[in-house]
Design an enzyme around this catalytic site. Sequence first.
Site, PDB file in Angstrom:
ATOM      1  N   GLY A   1       0.646  -1.074  -0.022  1.00 47.96           N
ATOM      2  CA  GLY A   1      -0.049  -0.155   0.037  1.00 47.96           C
ATOM      3  C   GLY A   1       1.076   1.411  -0.180  1.00 47.96           C
ATOM      4  O   GLY A   1       1.783   1.365  -0.776  1.00 47.96           O
TER       5      GLY A   1
ATOM      6  N   SER B   1       4.651  -0.159  -1.215  1.00 43.86           N
ATOM      7  CA  SER B   1       4.883   0.382  -2.805  1.00 43.86           C
ATOM      8  C   SER B   1       6.179   0.908  -2.601  1.00 43.86           C
ATOM      9  O   SER B   1       6.881   0.759  -3.567  1.00 43.86           O
ATOM     10  CB  SER B   1       3.676   1.026  -3.298  1.00 43.86           C
ATOM     11  OG  SER B   1       3.424   2.161  -2.806  1.00 43.86           O
TER      12      SER B   1
ATOM     13  N   LYS C   1       2.324   0.149  14.436  1.00 38.93           N
ATOM     14  CA  LYS C   1       2.000   0.560  15.910  1.00 38.93           C
ATOM     15  C   LYS C   1       1.115  -0.286  16.735  1.00 38.93           C
ATOM     16  O   LYS C   1       1.211  -0.487  17.934  1.00 38.93           O
ATOM     17  CB  LYS C   1       1.996   2.004  15.710  1.00 38.93           C
ATOM     18  CG  LYS C   1       0.760   2.457  14.897  1.00 38.93           C
ATOM     19  CD  LYS C   1       0.795   3.944  14.245  1.00 38.93           C
ATOM     20  CE  LYS C   1       0.217   4.029  13.379  1.00 38.93           C
ATOM     21  NZ  LYS C   1       0.896   4.451  12.123  1.00 38.93           N
TER      22      LYS C   1
ATOM     23  N   VAL D   1       6.736   4.743  14.976  1.00 37.08           N
ATOM     24  CA  VAL D   1       6.586   5.880  15.733  1.00 37.08           C
ATOM     25  C   VAL D   1       7.424   7.188  15.099  1.00 37.08           C
ATOM     26  O   VAL D   1       8.408   6.839  14.601  1.00 37.08           O
ATOM     27  CB  VAL D   1       7.135   5.810  17.145  1.00 37.08           C
ATOM     28  CG1 VAL D   1       7.140   7.375  17.919  1.00 37.08           C
ATOM     29  CG2 VAL D   1       6.724   5.018  17.878  1.00 37.08           C
TER      30      VAL D   1
ATOM     31  N   GLY E   1       7.277   8.014  11.825  1.00 38.46           N
ATOM     32  CA  GLY E   1       7.819   7.890  10.529  1.00 38.46           C
ATOM     33  C   GLY E   1       9.253   7.725  10.503  1.00 38.46           C
ATOM     34  O   GLY E   1       9.980   7.002  10.921  1.00 38.46           O
TER      35      GLY E   1
ATOM     36  N   ILE F   1      11.548   9.717  11.293  1.00 38.31           N
ATOM     37  CA  ILE F   1      12.410  10.089  12.488  1.00 38.31           C
ATOM     38  C   ILE F   1      13.069   9.236  13.333  1.00 38.31           C
ATOM     39  O   ILE F   1      12.500   8.370  13.881  1.00 38.31           O
ATOM     40  CB  ILE F   1      11.722  11.113  13.279  1.00 38.31           C
ATOM     41  CG1 ILE F   1      10.800  12.218  12.564  1.00 38.31           C
ATOM     42  CG2 ILE F   1      12.602  11.775  14.450  1.00 38.31           C
ATOM     43  CD1 ILE F   1      10.139  13.067  13.502  1.00 38.31           C
TER      44      ILE F   1
ATOM     45  N   LYS G   1       1.555   5.044  19.871  1.00 41.04           N
ATOM     46  CA  LYS G   1       2.771   5.441  19.765  1.00 41.04           C
ATOM     47  C   LYS G   1       3.388   5.770  21.289  1.00 41.04           C
ATOM     48  O   LYS G   1       4.331   5.501  21.718  1.00 41.04           O
ATOM     49  CB  LYS G   1       2.918   6.560  18.743  1.00 41.04           C
ATOM     50  CG  LYS G   1       2.851   6.359  17.311  1.00 41.04           C
ATOM     51  CD  LYS G   1       2.286   7.522  16.229  1.00 41.04           C
ATOM     52  CE  LYS G   1       2.097   6.981  15.055  1.00 41.04           C
ATOM     53  NZ  LYS G   1       1.697   8.195  14.045  1.00 41.04           N
TER      54      LYS G   1
HETATM   55  N1  LIG Z   1       1.058   5.537   5.710  1.00 42.47           N
HETATM   56  C1  LIG Z   1       1.978   6.261   6.558  1.00 42.47           C
HETATM   57  O1  LIG Z   1       2.119   7.359   6.452  1.00 42.47           O
HETATM   58  C2  LIG Z   1       2.381   5.281   7.519  1.00 42.47           C
HETATM   59  C3  LIG Z   1       3.282   5.803   8.530  1.00 42.47           C
HETATM   60  C4  LIG Z   1       4.213   4.975   9.624  1.00 42.47           C
HETATM   61  C5  LIG Z   1       3.661   3.728   9.711  1.00 42.47           C
HETATM   62  N2  LIG Z   1       2.517   3.194   8.793  1.00 42.47           N
HETATM   63  C6  LIG Z   1       2.160   1.907   9.146  1.00 42.47           C
HETATM   64  O2  LIG Z   1       2.564   1.146   8.057  1.00 42.47           O
HETATM   65  C7  LIG Z   1       1.508   0.006   7.943  1.00 42.47           C
HETATM   66  C8  LIG Z   1       1.097   0.201   6.399  1.00 42.47           C
HETATM   67  O3  LIG Z   1       0.428   1.390   6.326  1.00 42.47           O
HETATM   68  P1  LIG Z   1       0.055   1.747   4.847  1.00 42.47           P
HETATM   69  O4  LIG Z   1      -0.510   2.975   5.076  1.00 42.47           O
HETATM   70  O5  LIG Z   1       0.899   1.590   3.738  1.00 42.47           O
HETATM   71  O6  LIG Z   1      -1.368   0.791   4.521  1.00 42.47           O
HETATM   72  P2  LIG Z   1      -2.185   0.508   3.187  1.00 42.47           P
HETATM   73  O7  LIG Z   1      -1.846   1.585   2.148  1.00 42.47           O
HETATM   74  O8  LIG Z   1      -3.589   0.615   3.458  1.00 42.47           O
HETATM   75  O9  LIG Z   1      -1.673  -0.982   2.671  1.00 42.47           O
HETATM   76  C9  LIG Z   1      -1.904  -1.891   3.140  1.00 42.47           C
HETATM   77  C10 LIG Z   1      -1.290  -3.103   2.398  1.00 42.47           C
HETATM   78  O10 LIG Z   1      -1.666  -4.324   3.164  1.00 42.47           O
HETATM   79  C11 LIG Z   1      -2.198  -5.367   2.240  1.00 42.47           C
HETATM   80  N3  LIG Z   1      -3.144  -6.245   2.904  1.00 42.47           N
HETATM   81  C12 LIG Z   1      -4.131  -5.973   3.699  1.00 42.47           C
HETATM   82  N4  LIG Z   1      -4.547  -7.020   4.221  1.00 42.47           N
HETATM   83  C13 LIG Z   1      -4.151  -8.089   4.009  1.00 42.47           C
HETATM   84  C14 LIG Z   1      -3.903  -9.448   4.076  1.00 42.47           C
HETATM   85  N5  LIG Z   1      -4.895 -10.050   5.102  1.00 42.47           N
HETATM   86  N6  LIG Z   1      -2.852 -10.189   3.831  1.00 42.47           N
HETATM   87  C15 LIG Z   1      -1.859  -9.465   2.996  1.00 42.47           C
HETATM   88  N7  LIG Z   1      -1.973  -8.272   2.726  1.00 42.47           N
HETATM   89  C16 LIG Z   1      -2.748  -7.711   3.355  1.00 42.47           C
HETATM   90  C17 LIG Z   1      -2.921  -4.430   1.288  1.00 42.47           C
HETATM   91  O11 LIG Z   1      -3.129  -5.364   0.070  1.00 42.47           O
HETATM   92  P3  LIG Z   1      -4.038  -4.755  -1.066  1.00 42.47           P
HETATM   93  O12 LIG Z   1      -3.236  -3.896  -1.730  1.00 42.47           O
HETATM   94  O13 LIG Z   1      -4.125  -6.024  -1.813  1.00 42.47           O
HETATM   95  O14 LIG Z   1      -5.419  -4.031  -0.467  1.00 42.47           O
HETATM   96  C18 LIG Z   1      -2.123  -3.455   0.960  1.00 42.47           C
HETATM   97  O15 LIG Z   1      -1.093  -3.557   0.026  1.00 42.47           O
HETATM   98  C19 LIG Z   1       0.555   0.303   8.893  1.00 42.47           C
HETATM   99  O16 LIG Z   1       0.904  -0.559   9.934  1.00 42.47           O
HETATM  100  C20 LIG Z   1       0.564   1.520   9.363  1.00 42.47           C
HETATM  101  O17 LIG Z   1       0.520   1.861  10.388  1.00 42.47           O
HETATM  102  C21 LIG Z   1       2.032   4.036   7.850  1.00 42.47           C
END
Ligand SMILES: NC(=O)c1ccc[n+]([C@@H]2O[C@H](COP(=O)([O-])OP(=O)(O)OC[C@H]3O[C@@H](n4cnc5c(N)ncnc54)[C@H](OP(=O)(O)O)[C@@H]3O)[C@@H](O)[C@H]2O)c1
Lengths: 438, 438
Positions: free
Chosen positions: B15, B19, B107, B134, B136, B138, B207
């Site tokens: 995601g 990616s 988290k 926590v 991102g 940093i 966090k």
């Molecule tokens: N986004 C941020 O800025 C950010 C910052 C810090 C930490 N995080 C952490 O990073 C993690 C991911 O965040 P994100 O924003 O990248 O989430 P996201 O955009 O919603 O992406 C989630 C990914 O996980 C896949 N997925 C969902 N359920 C699944 C399953 N049962 N089996 C296998 N794959 C599965 C999804 O597949 P599909 O593509 O097929 O739907 C998607 O590719 C989270 O823990 C979030 O708290 C995010």
Amino acid sequence: MAENGPLKVALLGAGVVGSQVARVLLAEGDTLESRVGRRLELVGIGVRREGIERAGIDSSLFTTDSMGLVTRGDIDVVIEVIGGIEPARSLVLAAMRSGASVITANKALLAQDMAKLSATANDNEVDLYYEAAVAGAIPIIRPLRESLVGDEIRAVMGIVNGTTNYILDKMTTASLSFEEALQQAQDLGFAEADPTADVEGHDAAAKAAILAGLAFHTDVRQSDVFCEGITSVTADDIAAADAMGCVVKLLAITKLTNDDEPRVIVKVHPTMVPKTHPLASVSGAFNAIFVDSRDAGQLMFLGAGAGGAPTASAVMGDVVTAARNRLRGSAAHVQTGYMKREVAPIGDATARYYISFDVEDRPGVLAACATVFARHNVSLQTVQQSYLEGLERRDGFAARLGVMTHEASETDLAGVLAELAEASFVGTGVNYMRVEGS
Amino acid sequence: MAENGPLKVALLGAGVVGSQVARVLLAEGDTLESRVGRRLELVGIGVRREGIERAGIDSSLFTTDSMGLVTRGDIDVVIEVIGGIEPARSLVLAAMRSGASVITANKALLAQDMAKLSATANDNEVDLYYEAAVAGAIPIIRPLRESLVGDEIRAVMGIVNGTTNYILDKMTTASLSFEEALQQAQDLGFAEADPTADVEGHDAAAKAAILAGLAFHTDVRQSDVFCEGITSVTADDIAAADAMGCVVKLLAITKLTNDDEPRVIVKVHPTMVPKTHPLASVSGAFNAIFVDSRDAGQLMFLGAGAGGAPTASAVMGDVVTAARNRLRGSAAHVQTGYMKREVAPIGDATARYYISFDVEDRPGVLAACATVFARHNVSLQTVQQSYLEGLERRDGFAARLGVMTHEASETDLAGVLAELAEASFVGTGVNYMRVEGS
Ligand SMILES: NC(=O)c1ccc[n+]([C@@H]2O[C@H](COP(=O)([O-])OP(=O)(O)OC[C@H]3O[C@@H](n4cnc5c(N)ncnc54)[C@H](OP(=O)(O)O)[C@@H]3O)[C@@H](O)[C@H]2O)c1
Ligand SMILES: NC(=O)c1ccc[n+]([C@@H]2O[C@H](COP(=O)([O-])OP(=O)(O)OC[C@H]3O[C@@H](n4cnc5c(N)ncnc54)[C@H](OP(=O)(O)O)[C@@H]3O)[C@@H](O)[C@H]2O)c1
């Protein structure tokens, strides 16, 4: 180390930093034991002077035979807080060859011999940690070695010398002259009796070399660093910066040239920094490191850059980490200068510049000035003209130009400065300062 | 891993973060190889939805059988960026039991199951890194785990949610209402369509739990965290803060009680912070973590707290570090909650408070108010009385008191608030906010 026995720690130096490290090792034994998973035993402290009373530390720990201490064969971790090149260099090399991990706060040594020290650590499979060597308590070495190692660093800019930041801050906020501010820093114990290493930028240059080497995975030595101190910064410079929405900071800067095979730019100089930049608001004797990287974007790390206790905090973080590694029979990866990048001569470094000079007040002069800049490929961002009156007016030069350029090389800047110095319509005393940060 | 063969990396999730991690792994292969000392091979990407077009990534890499991927037995490093509790939890546990090191940005999972995850990493002698979980990009996890581990942390206060910082910043600098600022954040993509987790403080609470556990070497879960969001912060609160020389920030705060056996205070709430405090000037969607410790003193870490590329930077730093450890046949120490500290109920937490309420304008009222505070051991730092005129004047309550207290417990605060609510000389709508930082 013995099975289940304590890890043996040798300390070299018991001065400002060493005495604080000893305090933590002796007073916090139980805490450190639970953090490491094994007792840390301080087995000896190498010093220069014999028979000195040292508060709170058992005198039997002290020795003037530091070499004997680090080579006795059973030492797990050697902490070097003597400083300077010799005997520190021989001692840490001997310690690593005897199988001890080394923690050092010695920027001078690291900035001269990083390649040799890293290779020796790798060859002997021991740790070499030096978090305290740059910006005291601020974690910056470990973030560069590990946290940002999957990213591509574009630039590091740091306020890495508290004394000079204090002086420049006082010149800015309390309108003191350089001499007055230096005196105040000395009275408060921020500046040494001989302030040369600080005010001439040498201390910052050693740190710049270490930061550049880590950021760009290459070997950089202090002698590679272009270095200009703050002794010639005047109240006029501070006022001019203020008028341009900037403050003056002594920065250690490293970035890459735009070449196909990028070379390392590494330099220390007084710098105009926009007031909106995070580094601009770092006041007093604080240190801060600003990092710009491809994926992480802009990061800043802020804190106490010196002092016994803060520096001991950084040293002790390294000691605990090295001790934990040791219990696992391992040592962390030691960064090497595998990229073998060249350091660019200062002429190839680019920056923006603020240049000010007196000119005759007659038609055509502005155009003539602009032509000088254009001839050297320096393009202008803003030009301000002010009129000089009465006493200020010098030898027929009635106006003063303040020019902010776009990014240009130091070679092109030098060309502009040389030509302005010769020009009949320009007065003496052309002033300039480099500008960084947007 | 095979002798000299590449290290095998499995990615779970593609995601926002995944990616970007895939991009770095695929585009920067040569650079990563020289940093690690061995090729990193991305062998598979677990996702939920089949047959989706995913820009720039070979479709044969994708699988919906994430469990099969992480347990196939030859994976060196598993990167989990799915998020949520299940299936992430089962996947990372299975990965570690299959001998893979785990990097996660999750988290929510860490704040629920840190103890189990750490123990599994230690039992299987693999790395468990989570720098991205926590703030991102940093670096804060590694500084707490390693750089500050020889020191004694006194408090950690963080702006760890960019969405709420953006909203509060706009309410402050552009005088927007909460609703207007939220709408703007959503339009700009800072806030999700369902902003609950951000604005109610749940994201920050997860966090806070992770930071508290690391800072105080104990197990803290999100359910232990006192949590109050920003939905009820009003323009009046922002104005009152400004009048007191403060700004309003949503902070994740952890510190210890003053007991003989100190307990952990861990909480998230809107907080008045003096404008002179380093956290006060953290604007927009930036994150920052402020750490106060015995030896290092005050440190602050500032940068981008979210976004695909910044988060990928943190993930990739962990990947390279874990890969390097693996080549040395080792894994880093994984922090455990060995201190077994209790989490204090919120009533035992202390802070300063700013309390404002309408009172009757007649002799004796100020004294009566002061008596209420005194009865609950809350001492006053400043009291400001302003007169209400015209429309502002409510039901005979002609003056408004603004009271800044000294440090007091939440229990004592609650006593004051209850008694003021009952008092006949006090109008309805007693307002308060916690104040931190000096
Ligand atoms: N986004 C941020 O800025 C950010 C910052 C810090 C930490 N995080 C952490 O990073 C993690 C991911 O965040 P994100 O924003 O990248 O989430 P996201 O955009 O919603 O992406 C989630 C990914 O996980 C896949 N997925 C969902 N359920 C699944 C399953 N049962 N089996 C296998 N794959 C599965 C999804 O597949 P599909 O593509 O097929 O739907 C998607 O590719 C989270 O823990 C979030 O708290 C995010
Ligand atoms: N001070 C800071 O705030 C700070 C901050 C960051 C990094 N550092 C670095 O930390 C290191 C130590 O600085 P410091 O300020 O603690 O220095 P210091 O106060 O001058 O102490 C130096 C210590 O080394 C001992 N020593 C000198 N020559 C020796 C020799 N030949 N053999 C054995 N011991 C010898 C001295 O012994 P005697 O006591 O017998 O004279 C003294 O105990 C330097 O590398 C410095 O750059 C310092």
